[in-house]
Design an enzyme around this catalytic site. Structure first.
Site, mmCIF file in Angstrom:
data_model
loop_
_atom_site.group_PDB
_atom_site.id
_atom_site.type_symbol
_atom_site.label_atom_id
_atom_site.label_comp_id
_atom_site.label_asym_id
_atom_site.label_seq_id
_atom_site.Cartn_x
_atom_site.Cartn_y
_atom_site.Cartn_z
ATOM 1 N N CYS A 2 0.845 -1.211 0.000
ATOM 2 C CA CYS A 2 0.000 0.000 0.000
ATOM 3 C C CYS A 2 0.873 1.251 0.000
ATOM 4 O O CYS A 2 2.030 1.219 0.365
ATOM 5 C CB CYS A 2 -0.872 0.032 1.250
ATOM 6 S SG CYS A 2 -1.923 -1.394 1.423
ATOM 7 N N ARG A 27 4.394 0.833 -6.758
ATOM 8 C CA ARG A 27 4.406 -0.166 -5.680
ATOM 9 C C ARG A 27 3.350 -1.242 -5.906
ATOM 10 O O ARG A 27 3.321 -2.253 -5.206
ATOM 11 C CB ARG A 27 4.148 0.525 -4.331
ATOM 12 C CG ARG A 27 5.189 1.529 -3.926
ATOM 13 C CD ARG A 27 4.664 2.537 -2.905
ATOM 14 N NE ARG A 27 4.281 1.922 -1.656
ATOM 15 C CZ ARG A 27 5.096 1.821 -0.595
ATOM 16 N NH1 ARG A 27 6.331 2.264 -0.683
ATOM 17 N NH2 ARG A 27 4.706 1.273 0.531
ATOM 18 N N TRP A 74 -2.886 -2.244 -1.648
ATOM 19 C CA TRP A 74 -2.464 -3.561 -2.151
ATOM 20 C C TRP A 74 -3.121 -4.546 -1.192
ATOM 21 O O TRP A 74 -2.689 -4.686 -0.032
ATOM 22 C CB TRP A 74 -0.941 -3.680 -2.118
ATOM 23 C CG TRP A 74 -0.416 -5.042 -2.380
ATOM 24 C CD1 TRP A 74 -0.108 -6.014 -1.449
ATOM 25 C CD2 TRP A 74 -0.149 -5.648 -3.642
ATOM 26 N NE1 TRP A 74 0.325 -7.157 -2.056
ATOM 27 C CE2 TRP A 74 0.323 -6.961 -3.405
ATOM 28 C CE3 TRP A 74 -0.240 -5.221 -4.956
ATOM 29 C CZ2 TRP A 74 0.683 -7.833 -4.432
ATOM 30 C CZ3 TRP A 74 0.122 -6.091 -5.975
ATOM 31 C CH2 TRP A 74 0.576 -7.372 -5.713
ATOM 32 N N ASN A 100 -0.841 1.081 5.915
ATOM 33 C CA ASN A 100 -0.016 0.120 5.164
ATOM 34 C C ASN A 100 0.543 -0.841 6.204
ATOM 35 O O ASN A 100 1.164 -0.419 7.168
ATOM 36 C CB ASN A 100 1.126 0.841 4.440
ATOM 37 C CG ASN A 100 2.017 -0.126 3.683
ATOM 38 O OD1 ASN A 100 1.593 -1.248 3.388
ATOM 39 N ND2 ASN A 100 3.233 0.282 3.379
ATOM 40 N N GLY A 101 0.270 -2.149 6.026
ATOM 41 C CA GLY A 101 0.765 -3.120 7.011
ATOM 42 C C GLY A 101 -0.291 -4.189 7.259
ATOM 43 O O GLY A 101 -1.260 -4.318 6.522
ATOM 44 N N GLU A 482 15.704 -23.668 -10.562
ATOM 45 C CA GLU A 482 15.335 -22.253 -10.384
ATOM 46 C C GLU A 482 16.541 -21.355 -10.614
ATOM 47 O O GLU A 482 16.449 -20.307 -11.252
ATOM 48 C CB GLU A 482 14.749 -22.045 -8.992
ATOM 49 C CG GLU A 482 14.437 -20.604 -8.633
ATOM 50 C CD GLU A 482 13.458 -19.915 -9.585
ATOM 51 O OE1 GLU A 482 12.803 -20.602 -10.392
ATOM 52 O OE2 GLU A 482 13.369 -18.682 -9.528
ATOM 53 N N LYS A 486 16.773 -18.385 -13.483
ATOM 54 C CA LYS A 486 17.163 -16.991 -13.206
ATOM 55 C C LYS A 486 18.256 -16.543 -14.171
ATOM 56 O O LYS A 486 18.178 -15.468 -14.751
ATOM 57 C CB LYS A 486 17.647 -16.854 -11.751
ATOM 58 C CG LYS A 486 16.570 -16.997 -10.715
ATOM 59 C CD LYS A 486 15.628 -15.828 -10.614
ATOM 60 C CE LYS A 486 14.349 -15.848 -11.336
ATOM 61 N NZ LYS A 486 13.333 -16.785 -11.299
ATOM 62 N N GLU A 489 16.851 -16.111 -17.711
ATOM 63 C CA GLU A 489 15.899 -14.995 -17.844
ATOM 64 C C GLU A 489 16.594 -13.649 -17.941
ATOM 65 O O GLU A 489 16.201 -12.805 -18.737
ATOM 66 C CB GLU A 489 14.986 -14.956 -16.603
ATOM 67 C CG GLU A 489 13.851 -15.899 -16.598
ATOM 68 C CD GLU A 489 12.886 -15.559 -15.476
ATOM 69 O OE1 GLU A 489 11.845 -14.971 -15.770
ATOM 70 O OE2 GLU A 489 13.196 -15.893 -14.323
ATOM 71 N N HIS A 505 24.139 -39.597 -17.452
ATOM 72 C CA HIS A 505 23.227 -40.078 -18.508
ATOM 73 C C HIS A 505 23.133 -39.080 -19.652
ATOM 74 O O HIS A 505 22.089 -38.972 -20.295
ATOM 75 C CB HIS A 505 21.849 -40.369 -17.900
ATOM 76 C CG HIS A 505 21.896 -41.346 -16.787
ATOM 77 N ND1 HIS A 505 21.977 -42.713 -16.975
ATOM 78 C CD2 HIS A 505 21.986 -41.152 -15.442
ATOM 79 C CE1 HIS A 505 22.056 -43.306 -15.807
ATOM 80 N NE2 HIS A 505 22.056 -42.400 -14.857
ATOM 81 N N LYS A 604 5.663 -10.198 -17.073
ATOM 82 C CA LYS A 604 5.590 -10.519 -15.641
ATOM 83 C C LYS A 604 4.488 -11.527 -15.376
ATOM 84 O O LYS A 604 4.602 -12.376 -14.523
ATOM 85 C CB LYS A 604 5.357 -9.254 -14.810
ATOM 86 C CG LYS A 604 5.345 -9.479 -13.302
ATOM 87 C CD LYS A 604 6.650 -10.073 -12.802
ATOM 88 C CE LYS A 604 6.573 -10.495 -11.359
ATOM 89 N NZ LYS A 604 7.723 -11.328 -10.940
HETATM 90 C C1 AGP Z 1 9.924 -16.495 -13.102
HETATM 91 O O1 AGP Z 1 11.065 -15.708 -12.853
HETATM 92 C C2 AGP Z 1 9.204 -16.065 -14.361
HETATM 93 N N1 AGP Z 1 8.857 -14.699 -14.307
HETATM 94 C C3 AGP Z 1 8.063 -16.998 -14.739
HETATM 95 O O2 AGP Z 1 8.580 -18.299 -14.891
HETATM 96 C C4 AGP Z 1 6.900 -17.083 -13.731
HETATM 97 O O3 AGP Z 1 7.308 -17.775 -12.588
HETATM 98 C C5 AGP Z 1 5.749 -17.862 -14.386
HETATM 99 O O4 AGP Z 1 5.315 -17.144 -15.524
HETATM 100 C C6 AGP Z 1 4.569 -18.103 -13.439
HETATM 101 O O5 AGP Z 1 4.028 -16.865 -13.059
HETATM 102 P P1 AGP Z 1 2.968 -16.853 -11.838
HETATM 103 O O6 AGP Z 1 3.695 -17.337 -10.642
HETATM 104 O O7 AGP Z 1 2.541 -15.427 -11.743
HETATM 105 O O8 AGP Z 1 1.840 -17.773 -12.199
#
Ligand code: AGP
Length: 609
Positions: A2, A27, A74, A100-101, A482, A486, A489, A505, A604
């Site tokens: 928020c 934000r 938020w 906010n909180g 993961e 990263k 990406e 393998h 995103k």
């Molecule tokens: C992760 O860094 C990516 N931005 C992407 O893999 C993301 O995790 C995926 O699109 C799922 O998004 P969500 O968690 O909003 O469903």
């Protein structure tokens, strides 16, 4: 999270407040509102959705006046709606609060106030504050706010106005930021710096459990107990853009550093250490519902899918329930077999990923129960599920998911403990032990983040590589996946995550001195096997970057580079181990000059198939 903005001075308040709220939009928010005081009356307008909705509603109202407060919400408690938007008022419509909180004990306070006849119009925790101040108001607004806040547990940054006190705004904070901006025509209150920079760079930071009474030309600060506080103003040199990132170069780095707080916020109110019990206020499933479950299916995409892979280990180890993990895009089309004893857990930061939403619909059609783990309150996935539990990571602006992932893992661990607690597959003593380890996680992560420069230095030696391999065993395998994601990406380097045992393998054919191999060499029953994998890589001229627990003296003889994380239990090591991999990917991307917060081709939230 928020945003709060307030103004009191010689000029009209509303233009300042609207401009300030727009500066806080970055934000993330789902509704907004303002309240302005004039001639002994407060007029309040608040609307779900973007600020333009609020501005449209304001066209029909007169909000002239030289004192006012505003808010971008938020949602944490209570879905996004007009009535849940801030400001919130007391019964008489005299006191208005923005917050906010998270008020952790709001349900108990709300019940007590309702018994005294207070009428509530929202499902938020914040509205409780307005009625609590009303209860305490006996001739002095600041004292009333102090009295109310002494009853509150949780975090808050608040601003309060009251029609009976037209010469002041009372503000307070605890574990949620609040800044006072001083300018010749008036005084501002804001959640953070960016909203103030257009008007002033002279600011006073409030500290935890401090109350500020702000007037047109003066004001004072005191503690929650009323003890006066002297605080000199400071002058901010940030430009507006760097201010939005809190002084960090990118949102991704800011959000990596926000993880300890995000985990604390996600744990808040859900752990009863004295009783060694897990509890989710928002959980719609009963203990009997959980007892009936004999199979769990995690479904998600990307980083959230990796969180599900960790969940598979945790649910089988702790709750002794058959568990599997499915890519949402595969699950939705494979005509899965399930019934009402199957629990599908959908994981999504945005709560809007199209494939995950479709997977939920498929699961419900097949008769399964659906629980979702989301970071956005009231999002589509949250609404479509039978039940939802939230991560309280706050808005994640960087496309590469970081704090969402570690808060997802935190929630998944809590759910595994909850299911184990209900099914009786884990002892009270074991739950108590795990809870105390979990409560130490944020502090261990903070100490790990202090060694950020060590990771930056290692990254500077590998930013020109074209490929990378990430290896892990057990719960370290999803972390390897993961970490590889990263790097892909944000730096566009090809990186693959693999179970370490699988190297023989196929991937071992790739090993050479040009491809760093990142290995999760975490203490645990697979440690010796991992050392063997490191030796296999070294024997073929490969380069090994190991993530290991402090106190591991053997690793230096085996690996070319070592990043240490605190020595702790296997599952807490898992949650910690992703942090150096996030930093590693970030600093390599910085060295490669990549567009870190909005990498090419990525969104995103993937709201289309
Ligand atoms: C992760 O860094 C990516 N931005 C992407 O893999 C993301 O995790 C995926 O699109 C799922 O998004 P969500 O968690 O909003 O469903």
């Amino acid at each position: 999270m928020c945003g709060i903005f307030g103004y009191i001075g010689e000029k009209e308040a509303l233009p300042y407040i609207l401009e300030g709220l727009k500066k806080l939009e970055y934000r993330g928010y789902d509704s907004s509102g303002v309240a302005v005081l004039k001639n002994g009356k407060v007029t309040c307008v608040k609307k779900e959705g973007k600020i333009k909705n609020l501005e449209k509603a304001l066209e029909k109202k007169d909000l002239s006046g030289k004192i006012g407060i505003g808010h971008t919400r938020w949602a944490t408690h209570g879905r996004p709606s007009d009535e849940n938007s801030h400001p919130h008022a007391d019964c008489k419509g005299e006191i208005f609060v923005v917050h906010n909180g998270i008020i952790e004990n709001y349900l108990m306070l709300r019940r007590a106030l309702a018994e005294k006849g207070h009428k509530f119009h929202s499902t938020t925790d914040t509205e409780v504050l307005a009625h609590l101040i009303e209860e305490h108001l006996k001739g002095n607004l600041e004292e009333a706010v102090r009295g109310a806040l002494r009853e509150v547990e949780g975090s808050y940054a608040i601003a309060v106005i009251c029609s009976k006190y037209p010469d002041q705004i009372v503000a307070a904070r605890k574990a949620s930021p609040l800044v006072i901006g001083i300018e010749e025509n008036g005084t501002f209150i804001s959640s953070d710096i960016p909203a103030l920079l257009k008007y002033t760079s002279k600011v006073i930071y409030l500290k935890d459990e401090e109350i500020a009474t702000v007037k047109r030309k003066k004001g004072h600060i005191c503690t929650l107990s009323g003890k006066p506080v002297k605080r000199k103003p400071v002058f901010i040199s940030w430009d507006p853009e760097s201010a939005e990132k809190g002084g960090y170069s990118h949102f991704m780095l800011k959000e990596i550093h926000e993880q300890p707080k995000a985990i604390r916020d996600t744990l808040k109110g859900r752990i009863r250490p004295d009783k060694a019990e897990i509890h989710f206020d928002e959980m719609k499933f009963s203990a009997d519902d959980f007892k009936k479950i004999n199979r769990v299916v995690f479904t998600a995409c990307g980083t959230s899918w990796h969180a599900g892979l960790v969940g598979e280990y945790l649910f089988e180890q702790i709750a002794k329930v058959m568990t599997e993990v499915e890519y949402a895009a595969e699950f939705r089309y494979r005509d899965p077999v399930m019934d009402d004893k199957t629990l599908v857990i959908a994981i999504s930061q945005s709560g809007e990923t199209a494939d995950t939403l479709a997977a939920i619909e498929e699961a419900k059609e097949k008769g399964a129960k659906v629980l979702s783990i989301c970071n956005v309150v009231g999002s589509s996935i949250a609404r479509e599920s039978d039940a939802v539990v939230y991560t309280y990571a706050g808005p994640e602006i960087g496309v590469a998911s970081t704090k969402a992932f570690t808060t997802q893992l935190t929630v998944i661990y809590l759910l595994a403990l909850l299911m184990g607690q209900v099914k009786g597959t884990i002892s009270k003593a074991d739950i108590k032990q795990r809870i105390s380890e979990l409560l130490e996680l944020p502090q261990k992560m903070e100490s790990l983040l202090e060694r950020e420069k060590d990771v930056e230095e290692i990254a500077s030696r590998y930013y020109e590589c074209s490929n990378a391999l990430y290896l892990g065993r057990g719960k370290g395998f999803p972390i390897a996946l993961e970490g590889a994601l990263k790097l892909k990406e944000v730096s566009y380097i090809h990186a693959e995550g693999y179970p370490a045992a699988e190297m023989k393998h196929g991937p071992i054919a790739l090993i050479d001195k040009n491809m760093p191999v990142v290995v999760l060499a975490l203490q645990g029953r697979r440690y010796e096997k991992i050392l063997g994998n490191i030796e296999e890589v070294k024997a073929r001229g490969g380069i090994v970057i190991a993530v290991a627990n402090e106190g591991d003296d053997d690793i230096w003889e085996k690996a070319d580079e070592v990043i240490f994380i605190p020595r702790t239990s296997e599952i807490i090591s898992t949650l910690l181990a992703i942090v150096p991999l996030q930093l590693f990917a970030y600093y390599i991307a910085v060295k490669r000059g990549c567009h870190i917060d909005q990498p090419r081709n990525l969104a995103k939230s993937v709201t289309v198939e």
